[in-house]
Design a protein around this motif. Sequence first.
Motif, PDB file in Angstrom:
ATOM      1  N   ARG A 189      11.627  -4.391   6.536  1.00 41.99           N
ATOM      2  CA  ARG A 189      10.309  -4.273   6.950  1.00 41.99           C
ATOM      3  C   ARG A 189      10.141  -2.991   7.027  1.00 41.99           C
ATOM      4  O   ARG A 189      10.971  -2.228   7.892  1.00 41.99           O
ATOM      5  CB  ARG A 189       9.959  -5.155   8.014  1.00 41.99           C
ATOM      6  CG  ARG A 189       8.271  -5.382   8.340  1.00 41.99           C
ATOM      7  CD  ARG A 189       8.070  -6.392   9.233  1.00 41.99           C
ATOM      8  NE  ARG A 189       6.600  -6.950   9.222  1.00 41.99           N
ATOM      9  CZ  ARG A 189       6.357  -7.999   8.511  1.00 41.99           C
ATOM     10  NH1 ARG A 189       7.378  -8.898   7.833  1.00 41.99           N
ATOM     11  NH2 ARG A 189       5.100  -8.203   8.271  1.00 41.99           N
ATOM     12  N   LEU A 209       7.121  -0.205  -2.510  1.00 47.25           N
ATOM     13  CA  LEU A 209       7.396  -1.493  -2.424  1.00 47.25           C
ATOM     14  C   LEU A 209       7.175  -2.440  -3.425  1.00 47.25           C
ATOM     15  O   LEU A 209       8.451  -3.447  -3.591  1.00 47.25           O
ATOM     16  CB  LEU A 209       6.183  -2.131  -1.357  1.00 47.25           C
ATOM     17  CG  LEU A 209       6.256  -3.734  -1.246  1.00 47.25           C
ATOM     18  CD1 LEU A 209       7.292  -4.113  -0.435  1.00 47.25           C
ATOM     19  CD2 LEU A 209       4.634  -3.876  -0.451  1.00 47.25           C
ATOM     20  N   SER A 213      10.675  -4.689  -4.962  1.00 44.62           N
ATOM     21  CA  SER A 213      10.419  -5.837  -4.612  1.00 44.62           C
ATOM     22  C   SER A 213      11.309  -6.894  -5.548  1.00 44.62           C
ATOM     23  O   SER A 213      11.610  -8.058  -4.906  1.00 44.62           O
ATOM     24  CB  SER A 213       8.870  -6.523  -4.924  1.00 44.62           C
ATOM     25  OG  SER A 213       8.237  -5.860  -3.860  1.00 44.62           O
ATOM     26  N   ARG A 220       8.754  -6.213   3.224  1.00 47.31           N
ATOM     27  CA  ARG A 220       7.476  -6.425   3.640  1.00 47.31           C
ATOM     28  C   ARG A 220       7.211  -4.937   4.165  1.00 47.31           C
ATOM     29  O   ARG A 220       7.887  -4.043   4.753  1.00 47.31           O
ATOM     30  CB  ARG A 220       7.455  -7.249   4.710  1.00 47.31           C
ATOM     31  CG  ARG A 220       7.573  -8.851   4.348  1.00 47.31           C
ATOM     32  CD  ARG A 220       6.522  -9.200   3.033  1.00 47.31           C
ATOM     33  NE  ARG A 220       6.565 -10.778   2.980  1.00 47.31           N
ATOM     34  CZ  ARG A 220       7.433 -11.173   2.036  1.00 47.31           C
ATOM     35  NH1 ARG A 220       8.158 -10.191   1.043  1.00 47.31           N
ATOM     36  NH2 ARG A 220       7.462 -12.378   1.664  1.00 47.31           N
ATOM     37  N   ASP A 222       3.999  -2.991   6.502  1.00 48.33           N
ATOM     38  CA  ASP A 222       2.810  -3.044   7.647  1.00 48.33           C
ATOM     39  C   ASP A 222       2.102  -1.745   7.506  1.00 48.33           C
ATOM     40  O   ASP A 222       2.527  -0.764   7.519  1.00 48.33           O
ATOM     41  CB  ASP A 222       3.395  -3.397   8.897  1.00 48.33           C
ATOM     42  CG  ASP A 222       4.050  -4.659   9.180  1.00 48.33           C
ATOM     43  OD1 ASP A 222       3.327  -5.599   8.932  1.00 48.33           O
ATOM     44  OD2 ASP A 222       5.059  -4.729   9.360  1.00 48.33           O
ATOM     45  N   ASP A 244       0.736 -10.188  -1.121  1.00 47.39           N
ATOM     46  CA  ASP A 244       1.545 -11.064  -0.180  1.00 47.39           C
ATOM     47  C   ASP A 244       2.693 -10.404   0.389  1.00 47.39           C
ATOM     48  O   ASP A 244       3.111 -11.035   1.489  1.00 47.39           O
ATOM     49  CB  ASP A 244       1.947 -12.269  -0.918  1.00 47.39           C
ATOM     50  CG  ASP A 244       3.064 -11.810  -2.107  1.00 47.39           C
ATOM     51  OD1 ASP A 244       2.910 -10.856  -2.698  1.00 47.39           O
ATOM     52  OD2 ASP A 244       3.959 -12.519  -2.294  1.00 47.39           O
ATOM     53  N   ARG A 245       2.712  -9.127   0.047  1.00 50.05           N
ATOM     54  CA  ARG A 245       3.917  -8.335   1.023  1.00 50.05           C
ATOM     55  C   ARG A 245       3.402  -7.391   1.667  1.00 50.05           C
ATOM     56  O   ARG A 245       4.157  -6.684   2.523  1.00 50.05           O
ATOM     57  CB  ARG A 245       5.080  -7.911  -0.227  1.00 50.05           C
ATOM     58  CG  ARG A 245       5.504  -8.935  -1.122  1.00 50.05           C
ATOM     59  CD  ARG A 245       6.458  -8.196  -2.046  1.00 50.05           C
ATOM     60  NE  ARG A 245       7.411  -9.320  -2.851  1.00 50.05           N
ATOM     61  CZ  ARG A 245       6.958  -9.672  -3.883  1.00 50.05           C
ATOM     62  NH1 ARG A 245       5.723  -9.703  -4.449  1.00 50.05           N
ATOM     63  NH2 ARG A 245       7.796 -10.652  -4.509  1.00 50.05           N
ATOM     64  N   VAL A 246       2.139  -7.120   1.735  1.00 47.13           N
ATOM     65  CA  VAL A 246       1.445  -6.042   2.467  1.00 47.13           C
ATOM     66  C   VAL A 246       0.455  -6.733   3.480  1.00 47.13           C
ATOM     67  O   VAL A 246      -0.338  -7.487   3.164  1.00 47.13           O
ATOM     68  CB  VAL A 246       0.652  -5.039   1.679  1.00 47.13           C
ATOM     69  CG1 VAL A 246       0.171  -4.071   2.529  1.00 47.13           C
ATOM     70  CG2 VAL A 246       1.598  -4.403   0.428  1.00 47.13           C
ATOM     71  N   THR A 247       0.627  -6.167   4.732  1.00 48.64           N
ATOM     72  CA  THR A 247      -0.179  -6.568   5.859  1.00 48.64           C
ATOM     73  C   THR A 247      -1.132  -5.461   6.210  1.00 48.64           C
ATOM     74  O   THR A 247      -0.553  -4.438   6.719  1.00 48.64           O
ATOM     75  CB  THR A 247       0.402  -7.308   6.984  1.00 48.64           C
ATOM     76  OG1 THR A 247       1.194  -8.328   6.629  1.00 48.64           O
ATOM     77  CG2 THR A 247      -0.571  -7.549   7.982  1.00 48.64           C
TER      78      THR A 247
END
Length: 367
Positions: A189, A209, A213, A220, A222, A244-247
């Motif tokens: 992460r 990313l 992947s 992931r 952030d 779906d992998r980035v917040t």
Amino acid sequence: MHILFCNWRDTKNAEGGGSERYVENMARGLVERGHTVTIACAAHDLAPRKEVVDGIRFVRRGHKMDIYLRTFFGLLLGRYGRVDLVVDVQNGLPFFTRLATSKPVVVLVHHVHREQWPVVYPGVVGRIGWWIESRLAPWLYQRSQYVAVSEATKRELVDLGVDRDRITIVHNGNDPAPIVTTARSVTPRFCVVGRLVPHKQVEHAIDALAALSADHPALRLDVIGAGWWDDELRAHATRRGVTDRVTFHGFVDDQTKHELLAASWFMALPSLKEGWGIVVGEAGTHGTPTVAYSTAGGTTESIDHKDSGVLADDPFELTNAIRELIEDRQWREFLGQGALAKSRSFTWAHSQSEFAELIACAASRRP
């Protein structure tokens, strides 16, 4: 002595960042030494128009553009009371305070915006902005004391014609890390921390990313921060197939930010330009190293290459550096230890002392 800081934002502003943290720490140090301090900045929904915090009086008016005009006339017409010295925080544009007061003016510059103007304001607006910053401001403040936060910024100011002898470097400091209960993530992460604007180039972290992947499906990212480029970044994540992998966390409180830093394996700082990169030290307090661009300026001082982090020359090298940090635990932990040691070598107390001494000299018009 009453000292007026003119800055376009404050740390409670959702778009506030390292520049604002620096200003408020310097202001806090001056209050502790018996000075009266006012910060004039733009208004926003997260704070009242007037308040006193830690002895600092905040006066918030207008928005991030007309704050320049409002502050200029506020100083000219005496609306801040008797002011003995002004700190004109030049984030690209000056407040032209040299024309509004006969009192000493100190110019604080985090970095020169040569690269940002055409990115944020392409066309004639950017060219005018750069002319003001590179030509008009150095002439207007030719008798003023300057403060730079790094050697890189000092060199840039000298290139613009500012006398080397009038520039003093006062580095950023680091606060002790708050106590966090978050453990380092078990799965890979990493994070990006800062305002969401084009020149922070968060897209480069999203691209890295996406590129990694396939080999690291658990990876992931952030994204911590807010800004007007938020929608563009979300759209970019969609185009790269990594939503779906980035917040996107948006603007978070200090505790949440440190918890995310502590959980990250490393931080990416793909910014086009940084005067210093205060988030580098914040990440370092958790033993979290940073990958950044060597061309960003201040990052070459806030990061010791291959000791407290990694400096890449381009997006390809950035992605490779991230890959190495994911795949080599010993390398990651070595850099984390270096980042922790580096973070402890810069303190706000030391910076506040240097800044206060500089203010005293400027007030008495001594070099």
